[in-house]
Scaffold this motif. Structure first.
Motif, PDB file in Angstrom:
ATOM      1  N   THR A  93      44.513  39.666  39.948  1.00 14.10           N
ATOM      2  CA  THR A  93      43.333  40.524  39.925  1.00 14.10           C
ATOM      3  C   THR A  93      42.550  40.353  41.215  1.00 14.10           C
ATOM      4  OG1 THR A  93      43.236  40.012  37.589  1.00 14.10           O
ATOM      5  CG2 THR A  93      41.358  41.172  38.521  1.00 14.10           C
ATOM      6  N   THR A 147      50.196  43.971  38.105  1.00 20.83           N
ATOM      7  CA  THR A 147      51.061  43.300  37.138  1.00 20.83           C
ATOM      8  C   THR A 147      52.475  43.302  37.687  1.00 20.83           C
ATOM      9  OG1 THR A 147      49.673  44.246  35.444  1.00 20.83           O
ATOM     10  CG2 THR A 147      51.701  43.203  34.726  1.00 20.83           C
ATOM     11  N   THR A 183      43.964  45.506  39.183  1.00 23.63           N
ATOM     12  CA  THR A 183      44.823  44.436  38.696  1.00 23.63           C
ATOM     13  C   THR A 183      46.268  44.814  38.947  1.00 23.63           C
ATOM     14  OG1 THR A 183      43.235  43.887  37.000  1.00 23.63           O
ATOM     15  CG2 THR A 183      45.476  43.137  36.648  1.00 23.63           C
TER      16      THR A 183
END
Lengths: 581, 576
Positions: free
Chosen positions: A394, A463, A461
């Motif tokens: 993040t 991932t 963010t």
């Protein structure tokens, strides 16, 4: 906001400590939320490159110096770490993460060699020698645990023979850092823990900390005049729980306070004489150095400068309103800097020194700088055959994007499928991966080395996920505690071109992972031997009997013909005959 | 199912098996049970052949294959040769030293002088393994130089010159007491001053000059002879040339010296450490001091060993808590350490005196500067301030010169280090095993060469013997081929060393002995030899027992039955 600015200033001041003097040391104390205390010890010693090569050691320790010379190592970084830095409540890491390592032991070094094979053999020499020096299992860093990072690490020193330098990196996530690693660490210091801030370092408290990291960094630095020095920096950073540290050593079990001393939340409906919902403590706890570290600070190490900024070896970073009492019989000098949030002390030589902070109700607090990135990594999936790894990174900054290199060093028995690698950014379809470096594993020879250069936009963010397959190990390759699982080294995230760069870079490390592998029943080989042997013996017996025995009709069998049964039967018959008489 | 007994018993009375009449005759004799027909001869033999072939396969093929595939590998070692080396049966080291004589006199006179001196020398010498051979060096201007005959018949050749142990130079003088001699300290030369009338006359068999030279030479090499004799006498098996008897005190002194000295190594690491219980002094002028006081000594040792030098400064180095603290002595006006506490002076747990990296032993020299409160610090018994730790190094306590100053100096200059450096040099000399006499350094070094060569020879030989004993004593340890190769190499180099000694090439002997020692140690400490010490043969059998047991039982039972039936058919049992 002023205190936030001052903290930025502070880190710059602390980073530029020591230029030219041969030995400096500094302790920075910073109370953190939830009655935690960050203590950053930093020791720096210089020896000239010339006397190092002639093996005349003064501040540089001889034992380490000889190892470096023997292994032709030009720059060395060694880390021993334990615990997890709680970035959410503690903010930015000390030294921007440049002086910490992943859980366990992490080592990387620039080794001078003509080719890669020579570099690797010198690397093995280095790990074996360091293993003896620091009483750690560094000798288990073999080819399967060694990688050669391409983008993540940059040399901190000035190297003249750069093309012949080889960077090697190894980790031991399973290693448990303990007192036996601290003792040799202290022996490397000129004042040896007998004077100066190192006299506060005690194994019982250090390894009881919520998070601690010990680091050793050796690098050559050259001035403009061509005069080179070898700089060795040792640092210990730890976050102590003040309440836990203050417990006496002979009575370490926490006991609940008597109810009279607990402040209750009287607004609760069930609040009564025997029920209580405790209120959060709003006041800062009281503590002093001797209580928290379990030892007293035995004055200054006289080898440091006696004048100037480097003479101030203990600094405490608190809001200006916090009361700090000095308790010493010697003479000391206090100076304040950075808007009075930083108080530094020049210690008396030969006299004990103590800082006493009474319990105090605070109205202001320091604003802790937030980390540039936060990262969490986990293993997903089920079963004994496959799994997947997910890393969530993040960027909390609302304005600026962050570019970084993500380094993953996986053991060979964890085989990632690179085609399943997915990197997604929340609320944005663009691919964050800019560059990929991948070196696949070879069974039992080397591990996977994956480096990804990625960019993460502001306030979003990322991932990252990929699947992997678990290999089945050979019987002898399992450790004694195979059912515990296998440790996977933390991923290293190094930021590219960070704003406040001091030549060391900024790093964030994830926690290490525990990978459960299918474990066999370890009595299997003996069972196999016995079962196979039994089957073979059965087959052999049958064939042998068929070949050797004579076959006659059933009615032709001689009565009592041979064998143990016949013998017994005969005896019984005789006995019957005797009884019947 | 029939048994062999059953077959035998039934085959005796029955004549025909299948005839219907016979069955009626048996009805009356026995029960209603029918007897099995007698076995034909060929099926009997077939069964025996089957059993025999099974046994053969098992014994001839199975067991050897099983044993071979699970056996540990043991290379062949020349055990007898190794034991012979250890017992000193192969090599009896001798030390023929060539001594050149340079005389500015006529050839015949010189030869006569050399001959008479040699006679006198041989009379003096009672140690046959070590003997001095005089050779006449060619006079600088003599023609026909390579044909000079030396007293023992050999010809002094050019290449022998480098193996000359000592040069005796005769110098004719007119003044002063004669004959007198002077040993040059930095070259292996003995100057003998004489007057012309002291030369032996051609007819006489002795002269004062010859006797004098012989005595001088004997004196110079006395310590070397004693050392070698001591070495030979202490080495087991070397029963050679024990003619020279050593007095008890000489032997004790030599033993003391040899226990002090470090084991020979091609490289020694010297570590100079400055220890201080406080933070002062934190710097010393060690580079310059080493350059001035130690480098010349180390240079002269280069022919024997190499040296690396490193230095360190260690502050806050306190005594170990178990050591008795220094006490103040009013008579000496000094703090004193008791002699029996000196062994605990080095705080091995805390002082970083780890051995240097790399092959070769580390020699430690510790310079200790006591705290001002405990200065001067001396040894109680003799007031000394330095001592030697056998086979480890030396310690020097440097009490700051200006005792009236109120603090220890923060910096030790080169001059302040001079006494310490001299003490360390002396200690290094004894640690390296350099003899005390004679006064000439090259002579002492060449003595050291010979003593080292001999001691390496003995130690390599005894290592071979120990390996041979180990090989015999532990039949379950694996012995890889590497060991056999090393043993062969050791024996070859030992032979070379022995030959070199006999020919007087001592430097070469040292080289070969050094290699032999290294190889012998390598063979003895081969790592893979210890791996399976704790895996005895019983385990091997235990693991395979589930297979061997069930297979062996029917084989053995069938074999026993068949044997019984065979013996039964040869000696038929009398039926009741």
């Amino acid at each position: 906001m002023p205190s936030f600015l001052s903290l930025l200033l502070l880190s710059i001041i602390l980073a530029t400590v020591s230029a030219g003097s041969d030995y400096t040391e500094r302790l920075l104390l910073r109370p953190l939320p939830q009655s935690a205390l960050l203590a950053s010890f930093n020791f720096r010693s210089n020896d000239s490159q010339l006397s190092f090569e002639e093996q005349n050691f003064r501040y540089f320790p001889r034992s380490l110096g000889q190892i470096l010379q023997h292994a032709h190592t030009k720059e060395l970084h060694l880390r021993f770490s334990l615990g997890r830095w709680d970035a959410e409540s503690w903010g930015q890491r000390p030294w921007n993460g440049a002086r910490e390592g992943g859980t366990g032991v992490e080592l990387w070094a620039w080794v001078e060699a003509d080719d890669e094979d020579e570099a690797f053999s010198r690397w093995l020499t280095l790990t074996n020698a360091l293993s003896g020096l620091f009483c750690a299992s560094l000798n288990f860093i073999d080819a399967t645990k060694t990688i050669r990072p391409v983008m993540s690490f940059q040399p901190e020193g000035d190297h003249s023979n750069a093309p012949n330098l080889h960077l090697l990196h190894g980790t031991l996530p399973h290693e448990v850092v303990c007192t036996e690693n601290l003792t040799p660490f202290l022996k490397l210091l000129p004042c040896k823990g007998k004077a100066g801030i190192s006299s506060l370092l005690d194994g019982h408290k250090l390894f009881d900390a919520s998070w601690q990291t010990m680091s050793i960094d050796v690098r050559p630095t050259c001035g403009i005049d061509g005069h080179c020095t070898l700089e060795m920096e040792q640092s210990v950073d730890m976050v102590l729980d003040i309440d836990r540290s203050k417990r006496p050593r002979d009575n370490p079990i926490p006991r609940p306070l008597p109810i009279e001393e607990i402040k209750c939340d009287t607004s609760k409906g069930y609040n009564a004489g025997d029920t209580c919902y405790p209120l959060d403590k709003s006041s800062e706890p009281s503590w002093n150095l001797t209580e928290v570290f379990g030892r007293s600070l035995k004055g200054a190490c006289p080898l440091t400068d006696q004048e100037g900024e480097n003479a101030e070896t203990v600094c405490i970073n608190t809001p200006p309103e916090r009361t700090v009492d000095v308790n010493t019989t010697g003479s000391y000098i206090e100076s304040r800097a950075v808007g009075d949030t930083l108080r530094c002390y020049k210690l008396p030589t030969g006299h004990d020194f103590d800082l006493n902070l009474p319990s105090q109700q605070m109205t202001t607090g320091l604003v802790l700088p937030s980390p540039p990135l936060s990262a969490a990594r986990s293993i997903n999936g089920h079963g004994q055959e496959r799994g997947s790894i997910q890393t969530v990174i993040t960027n909390p900054s609302p304005t600026s994007a962050v570019e970084f290199v993500y380094l993953e060093s996986l053991p060979w028995f964890m085989k990632p499928y690179l085609h399943t690698l997915r990197a997604r950014i929340s609320a944005s379809p663009e691919n964050p991966v800019l560059e990929t470096y991948y070196r696949p594993a070879v069974d039992r020879l080397r591990g996977t080395h994956l480096e990804l250069r990625m960019r993460i936009p502001a306030a979003s963010t990322l991932t990252l996920s990929y699947d992997f397959e678990k290999a089945i190990l050979r019987y002898t390759e399992y450790p004694p505690d195979a059912n515990r699982g296998f440790d996977v080294a933390p991923a290293v995230i190094s930021l590219i071109d960070p704003a406040a760069s001091d030549g060391r870079g900024q790093y964030v490390r994830t926690t290490s992972l525990l990978l459960p592998l299918p474990t066999p029943d370890f009595s299997m080989p003996y069972n196999v031997i016995i079962l196979t042997s039994t089957v073979m013996a059965l087959g052999f017996g049958n064939i042998f009997n068929l070949l050797v025995r004579r076959f006659v009709g059933a009615e032709e069998v001689v009565a009592g013909g041979g064998g143990l049964g016949a013998l017994v039967r005969g005896k019984i018959d005789r006995l019957k005959g005797l009884l019947g008489k | 199912m029939s048994t062999p007994e059953g077959v035998d018993a039934s085959s005796a009375p029955v004549t025909s098996s299948d005839g219907p009449g016979s069955s009626s005759t048996r009805h009356g004799a026995a029960t209603s049970r029918r007897q099995p027909p007698p076995e034909p001869k060929d099926s009997l033999w077939l069964r025996r052949a089957v059993i025999l072939s099974f046994w053969l396969v098992v014994v001839v093929l199975g067991l050897p294959v099983w044993w071979k595939t699970t056996a540990i590998y043991r290379a062949e070692l020349p055990l007898q040769t190794m034991t012979d080396w250890a017992d000193g049966k192969i090599c009896k080291p001798v030390f023929p030293l060539r001594i050149a004589v340079e005389a500015p006199i006529a050839q015949q006179d010189a030869q006569h002088l050399v001959r008479t001196t040699q006679h006198a020398l041989d009379d003096l010498n009672d140690f046959s393994a070590h003997h001095l051979r005089l050779m006449l060096l060619d006079p600088p201007l003599a023609p026909n130089a390579s044909q000079q005959v030396v007293p023992d018949g050999s010809i002094l050749e050019e290449n022998d010159k480098e193996n000359i142990a000592l040069l005796v130079r005769l110098v004719s003088v007119e003044t002063g007491t004669t004959p007198r001699s002077r040993l040059q300290p930095y070259s292996p030369t003995l100057d003998v001053y004489y007057t012309a009338n002291q030369l032996p006359s051609p007819s006489s068999t002795g002269s004062p000059l010859a006797t004098f030279i012989a005595h001088e030479l004997h004196k110079i090499f006395a310590e070397e002879q004693a050392r070698l004799a001591y070495l030979l006498s202490t080495t087991s098996g070397a029963r050679t040339a024990k003619s020279k008897s050593l007095s008890a005190e000489t032997a004790a002194e030599l033993e003391r010296q040899s226990t002090r000295a470090l084991k020979y190594a091609p490289t020694y690491h010297l570590t100079f450490s400055l220890f201080s219980p406080t933070y002062l002094p934190s710097a010393w002028e060690i580079e310059e001091a080493l350059q001035d006081y130690l480098s010349p000594l180390l240079d002269s040792f280069r022919s024997i060993s190499n040296f690396t030098v490193d230095t360190q400064v260690q502050l806050y180095s306190t005594f170990s808590p178990s050591m008795r603290q220094p006490e103040y002595d009013d008579v000496l006006k000094a703090w004193t350490l008791r002699k029996e506490d000196l062994s605990g002076f080095i705080n091995a747990a805390e002082w970083p005196l780890s051995p240097s990296i790399g092959a070769g032993p580390t020699v430690n020299f510790a310079l200790y500067v006591p705290d001002q409160a405990q200065s001067p610090l001396l040894v109680k018994e003799n007031g000394g301030n330095s001592w030697l730790v056998p086979q480890w190094g030396g310690i020097f306590i440097l009490n700051p010169a200006d005792a009236h100053e109120d603090s220890t100096p923060s910096f030790l200059a080169k001059d302040a280090l001079a006494p310490a450096m001299h003490a360390f040099s002396d200690q290094l000399v004894s640690l390296l095993g350099l003899p005390q006499s004679p006064a000439s350094l090259p002579l002492r070094l060449s003595t050291l060469t010979r003593v080292r060569a001999a001691s390496l020879l003995f130690s390599a030989s005894s290592t071979l013997g120990a390996l041979a004993r180990l090989y015999r004593a532990l039949p379950s340890i694996p012995v890889p081929d590497m060991v056999a190769q090393s043993v062969d190499l050791t024996a070859a180099h030992l032979q070379h060393a022995c030959d070199s000694l006999r020919e007087g090439r001592f430097q070469g002997a040292l080289e070969h002995a050094r290699i032999a020692e290294g190889e012998a140690e390598k063979a003895f400490f081969e790592r893979s030899m210890v791996g399976q010490v704790y895996f005895p043969d019983e385990h091997k059998v235990a693991v395979y027992l589930p297979l061997l047991g069930p297979v062996a039982v029917p084989l053995i039972m069938a074999g026993l039955k068949e044997l019984k039936s065979m013996t039964g058919s040869i000696f038929p049992k009398r039926s009741p």
